[in-house]
Design a protein around this motif. Sequence first.
Motif, PDB file in Angstrom:
ATOM      1  N   MET A 106      29.854  34.967  43.079  1.00  0.00           N
ATOM      2  CA  MET A 106      31.152  34.798  42.413  1.00  0.00           C
ATOM      3  C   MET A 106      31.809  33.460  42.739  1.00  0.00           C
ATOM      4  O   MET A 106      31.753  32.976  43.867  1.00  0.00           O
ATOM      5  CB  MET A 106      32.092  35.939  42.812  1.00  0.00           C
ATOM      6  N   PHE A 127      29.505  36.509  38.409  1.00  0.00           N
ATOM      7  CA  PHE A 127      30.916  36.866  38.277  1.00  0.00           C
ATOM      8  C   PHE A 127      31.814  35.640  38.366  1.00  0.00           C
ATOM      9  O   PHE A 127      31.820  34.922  39.370  1.00  0.00           O
ATOM     10  CB  PHE A 127      31.299  37.874  39.365  1.00  0.00           C
ATOM     11  N   THR A 283      38.375  39.139  37.610  1.00  0.00           N
ATOM     12  CA  THR A 283      36.938  38.987  37.859  1.00  0.00           C
ATOM     13  C   THR A 283      36.205  39.357  36.578  1.00  0.00           C
ATOM     14  O   THR A 283      36.288  40.489  36.108  1.00  0.00           O
ATOM     15  CB  THR A 283      36.489  39.905  39.017  1.00  0.00           C
TER      16      THR A 283
END
Length: 311
Positions: A106, A127, A283
């Motif tokens: 992420m 992500f 997210t």
Amino acid sequence: MIKPNSLKPNSTIGIVSPSSWMNKDDMKTAISVFENKGYKIILGDYVYQKKDTFAGTPEQRAKDINGMFANPEIDAIICARGGYGSNRVLPLLDYNLIKNNPKIFMGYSDITNILIAISQVSKIITFHGPMLTSFKNGNVDYSFNLIEKTLNQFTNLKINSPAKLPITTLKNGFAEGNLTGGNISLIVSQIGTQNQIKTDNSILFIEDTDEYLYALERMLIHMKESGLLNKIKGLIVGEMTDIHDQKIPFGKSTDEIILDIFSDIDIPIISNFPCGHGEFQATLPISINAQLDANSQIPSITLLENPVKNE
């Protein structure tokens, strides 16, 4: 697409710095946010390296990422910050190793092209979401709550904006497609390369910061002329922070630029969505099927499938 394992309570999170280095005090504050939620943090070997603006050499930064994917103790990988330098890291990543060891990865901003490359080459869901720098001043409930909701199993997940950040509907409509996107300048930088983003049948999300209005228009025209916008199903424009004008006014706001460029593209469009460089950050899984509702009084995105699995 390969789904990484979910982020369980007490999971171990690896921290890497693929681009610029992060201030140590800011990093300590951000790490405490995760530790106070029960997560264990392991730093990459080169996170604190400084080579000019970079967190070490490209080889060191890539080694940290490859090492985190290879390390069986690491459950998820979150980037410390963006900045500049990920383009030098892309060709040094071991995409087969990453594919064989799928994990949550992420970040946002300069991390955009790593997210896209891992998604498109290693076929792993990545992500677009908060980094350590997102919590350098302490916890942001909206952002952290969505990290935990999105990285755990659900039937579907509706993402609304917080009350302090109302979404603007630029074009009404309803769309469904694979979610993909990121920072505009990073997306444009890879047009014509092997890492060019694939946008057909997608709901595309874009954001940027610290750009001039004319530069924003130029990049969007570049995207349009390259064909990236030909087959998208919907557009989500994130917060466009610190966008500058010149002494002679450009004459259009960011929303007006979007409406002009997309005047002949019949898709739903929303703007001021919480993704990017603002206080609030959703997210967003890349390559997950999602719905964009720009018809309702309160526009939203709904993730239609789970981006992670439980093992």
